[in-house]
Design an enzyme around this catalytic site. Sequence first.
Site, PDB file in Angstrom:
ATOM      1  N   ASP A   5      26.433   1.017   6.527  1.00 32.97           N
ATOM      2  CA  ASP A   5      26.851   1.180   7.659  1.00 32.97           C
ATOM      3  C   ASP A   5      25.725   1.441   8.962  1.00 32.97           C
ATOM      4  O   ASP A   5      26.000   1.279  10.027  1.00 32.97           O
ATOM      5  CB  ASP A   5      27.908   2.165   8.148  1.00 32.97           C
ATOM      6  CG  ASP A   5      29.304   1.701   7.639  1.00 32.97           C
ATOM      7  OD1 ASP A   5      29.469   0.347   6.950  1.00 32.97           O
ATOM      8  OD2 ASP A   5      30.209   2.467   7.671  1.00 32.97           O
TER       9      ASP A   5
ATOM     10  N   HIS B 236      -2.153   1.354   0.993  1.00 34.42           N
ATOM     11  CA  HIS B 236      -0.866   1.139   1.633  1.00 34.42           C
ATOM     12  C   HIS B 236      -0.115   2.531   1.473  1.00 34.42           C
ATOM     13  O   HIS B 236       1.036   2.346   1.470  1.00 34.42           O
ATOM     14  CB  HIS B 236       0.071  -0.036   0.901  1.00 34.42           C
ATOM     15  CG  HIS B 236      -0.577  -1.381   1.178  1.00 34.42           C
ATOM     16  ND1 HIS B 236      -0.166  -2.668   0.622  1.00 34.42           N
ATOM     17  CD2 HIS B 236      -1.396  -1.764   2.217  1.00 34.42           C
ATOM     18  CE1 HIS B 236      -0.728  -3.513   1.187  1.00 34.42           C
ATOM     19  NE2 HIS B 236      -1.741  -3.233   2.079  1.00 34.42           N
TER      20      HIS B 236
ATOM     21  N   ASP C  89      -4.108   4.298  10.139  1.00 33.21           N
ATOM     22  CA  ASP C  89      -3.929   3.140  10.411  1.00 33.21           C
ATOM     23  C   ASP C  89      -2.733   2.901  11.089  1.00 33.21           C
ATOM     24  O   ASP C  89      -1.667   2.647  10.409  1.00 33.21           O
ATOM     25  CB  ASP C  89      -3.888   2.321   8.996  1.00 33.21           C
ATOM     26  CG  ASP C  89      -3.932   0.703   9.332  1.00 33.21           C
ATOM     27  OD1 ASP C  89      -3.737   0.211  10.335  1.00 33.21           O
ATOM     28  OD2 ASP C  89      -4.310   0.029   8.244  1.00 33.21           O
TER      29      ASP C  89
ATOM     30  N   ASP D  70      -3.401  -3.306  15.849  1.00 33.90           N
ATOM     31  CA  ASP D  70      -3.738  -2.660  14.381  1.00 33.90           C
ATOM     32  C   ASP D  70      -5.240  -2.050  14.406  1.00 33.90           C
ATOM     33  O   ASP D  70      -6.220  -2.821  14.521  1.00 33.90           O
ATOM     34  CB  ASP D  70      -3.538  -3.962  13.523  1.00 33.90           C
ATOM     35  CG  ASP D  70      -3.961  -3.573  11.962  1.00 33.90           C
ATOM     36  OD1 ASP D  70      -3.854  -2.581  11.577  1.00 33.90           O
ATOM     37  OD2 ASP D  70      -3.945  -4.677  11.040  1.00 33.90           O
TER      38      ASP D  70
ATOM     39  N   HIS E 290     -10.704  -4.957  -0.391  1.00 32.29           N
ATOM     40  CA  HIS E 290     -10.010  -5.945   0.512  1.00 32.29           C
ATOM     41  C   HIS E 290     -10.759  -6.604   1.325  1.00 32.29           C
ATOM     42  O   HIS E 290     -11.877  -6.495   1.387  1.00 32.29           O
ATOM     43  CB  HIS E 290      -8.796  -5.189   1.132  1.00 32.29           C
ATOM     44  CG  HIS E 290      -9.660  -4.174   2.406  1.00 32.29           C
ATOM     45  ND1 HIS E 290     -10.194  -4.496   3.318  1.00 32.29           N
ATOM     46  CD2 HIS E 290      -9.541  -2.770   2.243  1.00 32.29           C
ATOM     47  CE1 HIS E 290     -10.359  -3.656   3.956  1.00 32.29           C
ATOM     48  NE2 HIS E 290     -10.092  -2.393   3.202  1.00 32.29           N
TER      49      HIS E 290
ATOM     50  N   GLU F 214     -11.960  -5.097   9.841  1.00 32.96           N
ATOM     51  CA  GLU F 214     -11.698  -3.858   9.390  1.00 32.96           C
ATOM     52  C   GLU F 214     -12.310  -3.334   7.716  1.00 32.96           C
ATOM     53  O   GLU F 214     -11.778  -3.457   6.805  1.00 32.96           O
ATOM     54  CB  GLU F 214     -10.100  -3.939   9.089  1.00 32.96           C
ATOM     55  CG  GLU F 214      -9.356  -5.057   8.437  1.00 32.96           C
ATOM     56  CD  GLU F 214      -7.822  -4.772   8.102  1.00 32.96           C
ATOM     57  OE1 GLU F 214      -7.730  -3.890   7.792  1.00 32.96           O
ATOM     58  OE2 GLU F 214      -7.189  -5.578   8.839  1.00 32.96           O
TER      59      GLU F 214
ATOM     60  N   TYR G   2     -13.762   3.009  -0.354  1.00 32.42           N
ATOM     61  CA  TYR G   2     -12.835   3.742  -1.081  1.00 32.42           C
ATOM     62  C   TYR G   2     -13.359   4.525  -2.351  1.00 32.42           C
ATOM     63  O   TYR G   2     -13.367   3.410  -3.111  1.00 32.42           O
ATOM     64  CB  TYR G   2     -11.448   3.093  -1.098  1.00 32.42           C
ATOM     65  CG  TYR G   2     -11.169   2.380   0.040  1.00 32.42           C
ATOM     66  CD1 TYR G   2     -10.516   3.131   1.222  1.00 32.42           C
ATOM     67  CD2 TYR G   2     -11.340   1.103   0.342  1.00 32.42           C
ATOM     68  CE1 TYR G   2     -10.044   2.341   2.437  1.00 32.42           C
ATOM     69  CE2 TYR G   2     -11.043   0.356   1.428  1.00 32.42           C
ATOM     70  CZ  TYR G   2     -10.434   1.080   2.525  1.00 32.42           C
ATOM     71  OH  TYR G   2     -10.244   0.245   3.597  1.00 32.42           O
TER      72      TYR G   2
ATOM     73  N   ARG H  40     -12.234   3.533   6.614  1.00 36.13           N
ATOM     74  CA  ARG H  40     -11.807   2.221   6.736  1.00 36.13           C
ATOM     75  C   ARG H  40     -12.050   2.334   8.557  1.00 36.13           C
ATOM     76  O   ARG H  40     -11.573   3.349   9.210  1.00 36.13           O
ATOM     77  CB  ARG H  40     -10.261   1.507   6.781  1.00 36.13           C
ATOM     78  CG  ARG H  40     -10.368   0.296   7.397  1.00 36.13           C
ATOM     79  CD  ARG H  40      -9.079  -0.622   6.636  1.00 36.13           C
ATOM     80  NE  ARG H  40      -7.813  -0.087   6.892  1.00 36.13           N
ATOM     81  CZ  ARG H  40      -7.061   0.850   5.730  1.00 36.13           C
ATOM     82  NH1 ARG H  40      -7.528   0.626   4.863  1.00 36.13           N
ATOM     83  NH2 ARG H  40      -6.154   1.275   6.247  1.00 36.13           N
TER      84      ARG H  40
HETATM   85  N1  GLY Z   1      -2.079  -2.255   9.055  1.00 39.70           N
HETATM   86  C1  GLY Z   1      -2.194  -3.589   8.102  1.00 39.70           C
HETATM   87  C2  GLY Z   1      -3.526  -3.685   7.767  1.00 39.70           C
HETATM   88  O1  GLY Z   1      -4.739  -3.229   8.484  1.00 39.70           O
HETATM   89  O2  GLY Z   1      -3.834  -4.969   7.372  1.00 39.70           O
HETATM   90 MN    MN Z   2      -5.413  -4.749   9.586  1.00 40.62          MN
HETATM   91 MN    MN Z   3      -4.403  -1.673   9.791  1.00 42.51          MN
END
Ligand code: GLY
Ligand code: MN
Ligand code: MN
Length: 434
Positions: free
Chosen positions: A36, A240, A257, A268, A347, A381, A385, A403
């Site tokens: 609900d 994440h 972040d 972001d 990344h 970005e 790490y 980061r």
């Molecule tokens: N906040 C997600 C990224 O930095 O890609």
């Molecule tokens: Mn990002």
């Molecule tokens: Mn981000």
Amino acid sequence: MNKAEFTRRRKRLMQMMGESAVAILPAAPMRLRNRDVEYQYRPDSDFYYLTGFPEPEAVAVLIPGRKHAEYILFCREYNPETATWTGHMAGQEGAVRDYGADDSFPIDDIDDILPGMLENKQRVYYTMGTHPDFDQRLIGWVNRLRKQSRAGIHTPGEFVSLDHLLHDMRLIKSTQEIRAMKKAAKISAKAHIEAMQFCKPGTKEYQVEATILHSFMQQGARSSAYSSIVGGGANGCVLHYTQNTDTLKDGDLLLIDAGAEYDYYAADITRTFPVNGKYNKAQRAIYDIVLEAQQAAFERVKPGNHWNEPHEAAVETIADGLVKLGLIKGTTKKAIKDEKYRKFYMHRTGHWLGMDVHDVGDYKIDDEWRVFEPGMTLTVEPGIYISSEHKGVAKKWANIGIRIEDDVLVTKDGCDVITSDVPTDPLEIENIMA
Ligand code: GLY
Ligand code: MN
Ligand code: MN
């Protein structure tokens, strides 16, 4: 965004579709959090981009060249009883008057009306796979038409993915979109500064998160663009991490972040700063490499350069820095060639940014990296790490996760960092925290 902006978007899309085509866009369904309890509704970005219509249970249909109505919006029928429960709804009158539809029908009548709109059209522009229930209904309507072929009715022969046209449009931001993105950026930058001022040892990560959300909403952003990452110490190395439940410790770093959504556009931002207000030597050494990598990447964001150039620049700086600190053995050249840096930088250096935080738009065209053009918006970005799981690394480096993330707009001759209200300079950050 004003009404004219949405009209312009629909007109452009219809021009590209050409005649004998229909585009169909369903609104995202409501989603349940648990029994609900519904999640706060947020329209699907493609649907909203073309309609500006904020309600669920709606389907937009575009039929270029159709005489009496090119833009038809199916939506909920106004009903005072339902409105008592759900609040305002536009109904058919509002769809035409306030949202620019040429015609509007109750969503409950769609089965009777929509198939007729597909008759004798050649192409249907539609995005398959996003709303599986709707995919099935569309197939059902087409099959119904097929059965009438003996009556001389043609069924559309081509289903074309709407993404290609629409996402190319969304990739280049208009003046109004840039204004919204700069506002989201400004709000988010201020929230990051408030978080720096609030942070101290003993605070819970979610209390810092609360400061950020409070700041977003006080400044007029109704929500975040994505779940905030507020990770102290080892949590800063979890890319994440969104639990945000640990206690912040003296001597650790805090990685935040977080970005606001303003008028459906995202910011972001990531900043990494010391919980106690002062970077130690090891933290500063890594921080300075990441900051230098970000600068190197910014310099490569300009028209004519391709998508991967900022990433290549960041990788070169990071690999070189890690070799100099002895965290990677051998030469910088080999560290890059063998991708040894990926142990610490796993990344990519950015993504498109817009209505969705990871926004739409192709990164490659025909296997070639896309070239930057004015009006594109993206994040820059880089990060490093070093977790305690990394073997053979001196203890002083353990749990340093850093980061630095900013949002940039590609301009005529370079780029504009729209999130620069929150400093990245470590001394300035220490000043804010003092
Ligand atoms: N906040 C997600 C990224 O930095 O890609
Ligand atoms: Mn990002
Ligand atoms: Mn981000």
